[in-house]
Enzyme design. Structure first.
Site, PDB file in Angstrom:
ATOM      1  N   LYS A 112      47.064  42.659  51.622  1.00 20.12           N
ATOM      2  CA  LYS A 112      48.811  43.483  51.027  1.00 20.12           C
ATOM      3  C   LYS A 112      48.186  44.669  50.398  1.00 20.12           C
ATOM      4  O   LYS A 112      48.578  44.892  49.494  1.00 20.12           O
ATOM      5  CB  LYS A 112      49.631  42.103  50.842  1.00 20.12           C
ATOM      6  CG  LYS A 112      50.937  43.260  51.447  1.00 20.12           C
ATOM      7  CD  LYS A 112      51.431  43.118  50.155  1.00 20.12           C
ATOM      8  CE  LYS A 112      52.749  44.409  50.579  1.00 20.12           C
ATOM      9  NZ  LYS A 112      53.181  45.500  49.805  1.00 20.12           N
ATOM     10  N   GLY A 165      49.482  43.041  39.368  1.00 22.77           N
ATOM     11  CA  GLY A 165      50.233  43.783  39.629  1.00 22.77           C
ATOM     12  C   GLY A 165      51.638  43.350  38.282  1.00 22.77           C
ATOM     13  O   GLY A 165      51.030  43.052  37.078  1.00 22.77           O
ATOM     14  N   SER A 166      52.930  43.786  38.515  1.00 25.69           N
ATOM     15  CA  SER A 166      53.760  42.688  37.141  1.00 25.69           C
ATOM     16  C   SER A 166      53.762  41.856  36.800  1.00 25.69           C
ATOM     17  O   SER A 166      53.538  40.530  37.783  1.00 25.69           O
ATOM     18  CB  SER A 166      55.202  43.270  37.602  1.00 25.69           C
ATOM     19  OG  SER A 166      56.053  42.667  38.398  1.00 25.69           O
ATOM     20  N   THR A 167      54.195  41.190  35.609  1.00 26.69           N
ATOM     21  CA  THR A 167      54.433  39.804  35.363  1.00 26.69           C
ATOM     22  C   THR A 167      55.328  39.457  36.123  1.00 26.69           C
ATOM     23  O   THR A 167      55.222  38.287  36.604  1.00 26.69           O
ATOM     24  CB  THR A 167      54.728  40.021  33.544  1.00 26.69           C
ATOM     25  OG1 THR A 167      53.368  40.126  32.634  1.00 26.69           O
ATOM     26  CG2 THR A 167      54.969  38.664  33.222  1.00 26.69           C
ATOM     27  N   GLY A 223      54.038  38.641  38.950  1.00 32.45           N
ATOM     28  CA  GLY A 223      53.277  37.141  38.660  1.00 32.45           C
ATOM     29  C   GLY A 223      54.165  35.953  39.231  1.00 32.45           C
ATOM     30  O   GLY A 223      53.427  34.777  39.691  1.00 32.45           O
ATOM     31  N   GLU A 255      46.218  39.144  37.199  1.00 29.78           N
ATOM     32  CA  GLU A 255      46.507  39.657  36.024  1.00 29.78           C
ATOM     33  C   GLU A 255      47.829  40.605  36.269  1.00 29.78           C
ATOM     34  O   GLU A 255      47.351  41.437  37.455  1.00 29.78           O
ATOM     35  CB  GLU A 255      44.748  41.062  37.161  1.00 29.78           C
ATOM     36  CG  GLU A 255      44.575  42.082  35.327  1.00 29.78           C
ATOM     37  CD  GLU A 255      44.968  43.090  35.282  1.00 29.78           C
ATOM     38  OE1 GLU A 255      46.241  43.542  34.816  1.00 29.78           O
ATOM     39  OE2 GLU A 255      44.996  44.164  36.134  1.00 29.78           O
ATOM     40  N   CYS A 271      46.861  49.267  34.027  1.00 28.59           N
ATOM     41  CA  CYS A 271      47.857  47.629  32.930  1.00 28.59           C
ATOM     42  C   CYS A 271      46.617  48.407  31.399  1.00 28.59           C
ATOM     43  O   CYS A 271      47.485  47.739  30.559  1.00 28.59           O
ATOM     44  CB  CYS A 271      47.489  47.124  34.233  1.00 28.59           C
ATOM     45  SG  CYS A 271      45.913  46.629  34.223  1.00 28.59           S
ATOM     46  N   GLU A 321      56.192  47.272  28.694  1.00 30.81           N
ATOM     47  CA  GLU A 321      55.418  47.819  29.660  1.00 30.81           C
ATOM     48  C   GLU A 321      56.134  48.902  30.686  1.00 30.81           C
ATOM     49  O   GLU A 321      56.901  48.732  30.898  1.00 30.81           O
ATOM     50  CB  GLU A 321      54.498  47.215  31.124  1.00 30.81           C
ATOM     51  CG  GLU A 321      53.517  47.841  31.293  1.00 30.81           C
ATOM     52  CD  GLU A 321      52.789  46.722  32.255  1.00 30.81           C
ATOM     53  OE1 GLU A 321      51.232  47.273  32.144  1.00 30.81           O
ATOM     54  OE2 GLU A 321      53.166  45.700  33.241  1.00 30.81           O
TER      55      GLU A 321
END
Length: 498
Positions: free
Chosen positions: A191, A244-246, A249, A267, A302, A401
């Site tokens: 995706k 991607g972003s936390t 995630g 990650e 990142c 971030e």
């Protein structure tokens, strides 16, 4: 190496035909609903294509194709050496189509064309080739047992692996996921980010040309809230891997618990400390690394060196060197081979970066470079290289971030304070220490809470080295042989003889 001129890249861009469908079962298909969404070139803010906006039904179709291919054994039971040859062939096809793939990255994401061409695409091909070469070097285990017993430990492919890919390095991050997953014998569903689908769609076409069986490599396009959620909650996906972003995630972890407890590898974000001691062995190299690793790819990385921790006695001198380098990073047309600073990926991220710059000033950080935006020929989403000094580690720009070309410089007086500041973060992805003292270097590397630590360099990475984070930077690693393990199940077999 035959590389187009500026005019050549512009002509290629003008004549480029965007792929608009997903890729399922070996062919391009539209969404079942026929709905689409627009992709935008951030350098011009013009619509580039209308892409299939898939949903649950499309995900179901892709999962079925992947599952059927896995069960057929056409890939999962193929001899590892044969799979390796095909992956190496795919690497060659990526190299042969490098200019087209680089153009896709630049049009979709806004990065400078030469960075896309010489870094992203070359590294993607190297990744595929490395895993193709590694497959038949892996072995299972036989354990010590009584004479009438043969006990083995084997690694088997999990089945259907879904990879959700970010927009900052579309093709490279896809290859970091799919190369080891395919090497292990899995079927994959990719995706791509809604902003950057083109290079991954092209990769699927090249995969078929390389000899990967139909249904083994599938791509589903669409927005994350719909397609990502459908993938995360799907009952017949065995493993999900995400960069991607936390925040997203954590959503995938929730989806796993709500569905079939699929394995989830993450990650996620980073707020990475780059520690420069007064005894740094090469100030010029350290300054160049510090600048390039926060301004490269417009800071949309990142592992960006976004927190500069510099010893108080050299702070002003060192910052002057970084400011001078930052002044040479000038936003320009991403299609110009001379451009070293491209556009921000979309309006939302552009506004987010500028919002953080405003917060930094409001909270008392001193702006010493940039802090403003640019246009190129009156168009585009460009943020100039930005540096703050006198930053405190509790300020927003030091804790969250930003994912943009913004450096927060924090001073310290001794290495214990530096390590305390470095570790005072939700994240633990990358870190670096610059010093001539081998004792400080070794102890600091041990004490830093990060998955990747560089000494007298920054983000020195190799495909053979694992890349992954501590704390809320994620779970598991990409790259290296360890990544193949992520996409396998471990089986113990006990054979007892009469």
């Amino acid at each position: 190496m035959d590389l187009p001129t500026y005019e050549g890249w512009q002509k290629l861009a003008e004549n480029f035909e965007h792929q608009t469908g997903s890729f399922v079962g070996g062919e391009y298909v539209g969404s079942i609903s026929d709905r689409t969404y627009e992709t935008i070139n951030p350098a011009t803010e013009k619509v580039t294509a209308n892409i299939s906006a898939c949903d649950q039904l499309d995900v179901d179709m892709a999962v079925k194709a992947a599952r059927d291919a896995f069960k057929s054994g056409s890939w999962s039971r193929m001899a590892p050496r044969e799979r390796g040859v095909i992956l190496q062939t795919l690497a060659e096809l990526v190299s042969k189509n490098a200019n087209e793939l680089a153009l896709m990255e630049t049009i979709n994401m806004g990065k400078p064309i030469m960075e896309a061409r010489m870094a992203d695409i070359n590294l993607s091909a190297q990744c595929l080739k490395w895993y193709g070469e590694a497959i038949d070097k892996l072995t299972d285990e036989i354990i010590a047992t009584p004479d009438n017993v043969r006990a083995t430990i084997t690694r088997e492919p999990m089945g259907v692996v879904a990879a959700v890919i970010p927009w900052n390095f579309p093709l490279l991050m896809a290859c970091w996921k799919i190369a080891p997953a395919l090497a292990a014998g899995n079927s994959v569903i990719v995706k791509p980010s809604e902003q950057t689908p083109q290079s991954i769609l092209k990769l699927a076409e090249l995969a078929i040309a390389a000899g990967i069986p139909e249904g083994v490599f599938n791509v589903i396009t669409g927005v994350g809230e719909v397609v990502g959620a459908a993938i995360g909650q799907h009952m017949d996906i065995d493993c999900l891997t995400f960069t991607g972003s936390t925040a997203v995630g954590k959503k995938f972890l929730e989806y796993s618990g709500q569905s079939n407890m699929k394995t989830v590898w993450l990650e996620c974000g980073g707020k990475n400390p780059n520690i420069v001691m007064a005894d740094c062995p090469n100030m010029e190299k350290a300054a160049m690394n510090a600048a390039m690793n926060v301004f490269f790819n417009q800071g949309e990385v990142c592992a960006s060196a976004s927190r500069l921790l510099v010893e108080e006695s050299i702070r002003d001198e060192f910052l002057e060197k970084i400011i001078a380098i930052g002044q040479t990073r000038i936003p320009g047309d991403p299609l110009n081979p001379a451009t070293n600073m491209g556009a921000i990926v979309d309006r939302s991220q552009f506004d987010r970066i500028n919002g953080y710059i405003a917060i930094g000033q409001k909270e008392g950080a001193e702006l010493v470079l940039g802090g403003d935006t640019s246009k190129v020929d009156g168009k585009g989403l460009y943020v100039n290289p930005t540096i703050f000094k006198n930053v405190k580690n509790d300020m927003t720009i030091a804790r969250e971030e930003i994912f943009g070309p913004v450096l927060s410089a924090i001073s310290f007086t001794d290495i214990d304070e530096a390590v305390a500041i470095a570790n005072d973060s939700l994240y633990g992805l990358s870190a670096a220490i610059w010093t001539s003292d081998i004792n400080i270097a070794h102890k600091t590397a041990r004490n830093l809470e990060a998955g990747a630590v560089s000494i007298n360099s920054y983000s020195s990475i190799d495909i053979a080295l694992p890349f992954g984070g501590y704390k809320q930077s994620g779970i598991g690693v990409d790259k290296s042989l360890h990544a193949i393990e992520k996409y396998t199940n471990m089986k113990s077999t006990w054979l007892e003889l009469d």
